[in-house]
Scaffold this motif. Sequence first.
Motif, PDB file in Angstrom:
ATOM      1  N   PRO A 149     -31.109  95.623  72.898  1.00 36.22           N
ATOM      2  CA  PRO A 149     -30.264  95.480  71.707  1.00 36.22           C
ATOM      3  C   PRO A 149     -31.070  95.022  70.482  1.00 36.22           C
ATOM      4  O   PRO A 149     -32.080  94.315  70.614  1.00 36.22           O
ATOM      5  N   ARG A 151     -32.133  92.857  67.650  1.00 37.39           N
ATOM      6  CA  ARG A 151     -32.016  91.417  67.404  1.00 37.39           C
ATOM      7  C   ARG A 151     -33.192  90.968  66.549  1.00 37.39           C
ATOM      8  O   ARG A 151     -34.291  90.747  67.050  1.00 37.39           O
ATOM      9  N   PRO A 159     -26.784  90.276  72.973  1.00 36.99           N
ATOM     10  CA  PRO A 159     -25.688  90.983  73.646  1.00 36.99           C
ATOM     11  C   PRO A 159     -26.107  91.412  75.050  1.00 36.99           C
ATOM     12  O   PRO A 159     -27.298  91.589  75.330  1.00 36.99           O
ATOM     13  N   TYR A 161     -26.912  93.779  78.095  1.00 36.04           N
ATOM     14  CA  TYR A 161     -27.477  95.125  78.164  1.00 36.04           C
ATOM     15  C   TYR A 161     -27.880  95.413  79.596  1.00 36.04           C
ATOM     16  O   TYR A 161     -28.079  94.491  80.399  1.00 36.04           O
TER      17      TYR A 161
END
Length: 517
Positions: A149, A151, A159, A161
């Motif tokens: 994700p 970031r 999040p 994943y």
Amino acid sequence: MLPLCFVRTFRQHVRLTCALLGLVSALPAAEFAPVFTSGAVLQREHPIALWGTGREGEAVTIELLDKSASTVVKDGRWSLTLPALPANPSTTLRLRGDKVVELADVALGEVWLGLGQSNMEWRLNQCKDFTAGILATADNPGIRQLKIPLRPYAGDPMPAYSWKKFDRANAPYFGAVAYFFAAELQKKLGVTVGIVNCSFGGTTIEAWMSREALAAAGMGAILAEHDKKMAAWSDFAAFDQAWKDYEAARKAYETRQKANPSDPALGTQPAEPYGYRTKARPSGLHESMLALVTPYTARGALWYQGENNAGKPAEYAKMLPAFVAELRTAWRRPELPVFIGQLSSPTANWPDEKEGYAPLREVQRAFAVSDAHSGFAVTLDYGERGNVHPINKQPVGERFARLALARTYGQTGFAAQSPYATKATRVADKIEISFADLHGRLELRAAASAVLRLRDASGTTQAPASVALSPDGKRLLLGVPAGFQPAAVTYAYQNFCALSLFTDEGLPASPWLLNLQ
């Protein structure tokens, strides 16, 4: 009878011990790092690095097929290496600690890292003109992706994943270049192929490098400028408040813009504050994204990046080798293959005829051919005027696959990469261009003089008086216009143009700038 003070002290000690024991027992038992999930692909025929978290002192044993290894949690982390195993389409990876954790449908196959910015991140559902049929029929569990994700800041929550199979639900979100690369490998090798896709659009190479690597590459000025900007924030809380204010202002602006785009009171779009969440800042993504997958055992890496470093080829020429060296050190693999995707087409604010992107393409090529474990893929011929995200990603993925199949897996019978010019020699009224990595013959497709230019010492350019190939198709012969004194020769040395020089296998020659010898 025991003294009262001793009884009180003993009771306090018991209460404290019980509290500490309760705290320890409340810590999560050992588990895998988030990059290891059900459906994962692990590298076959190579020792497999595994790691995770757990309770201090907790004994951990990892089991995979007939192999196992054990360790103990220290400072909240555990790591170990399993012996190499052959390919397997589906098995169970098991952790035995204070609890048992089982990851199902784990494959042993080929793993590659997909690194870079937007053209590596670009999804199949963003290329529907070329991928609609693939998406409609997607059903291939032998191709899998782990997408990290986005970031920008390591302190922000991550999040959830997990590894995904190539099916109709998940295929739209696969990186297009990575998918076409994996599909070609799977077809030729017959094993499951997994891509660890760690890419983020609009980012610089320095965002993916550590401060130490940047300093070693001579990028002290970049670090100093970054530190100066970061000094504006007393702490993260101050930046976080400024970020929240910016987000509120941006959303309000977009709402007004949508309601009335021509409103004279609209003003300018709010500017993002430079700080902890600036995605292109030095070392930011090295800490917040790349660290999550380091050192996931992989056969090699694909690097498709450079748009946000265009215009600064001298800096890039120092950073690219340092970036690759740092990858190899982090993965403890000095021979780790790292293949480079050359820049394709820029946005419309980079005029076609200007050099802009060209020097950085040359930096990418020069590094790739100088490194024993690298190679490059030309992408300009599938670019689109004014579009930094050309949507036909299949040729790019397949060119990366050529490199891997030839250079890493030892397959033969085809060229690994595009040819590149090595020497321009004046012979009477002609200039002969020699090439390396040329398998077969060259072909001229269309009017080559449009993108072939002779350049004199003052920088003035002219088209060649004639363009032809040598009888064996190995050299390019350029006629020199009467009265012109060329000092260099360029081919496709500009932001964007159609290419006209190919091999008989269909690979385009790399753009060049060569001084006359």
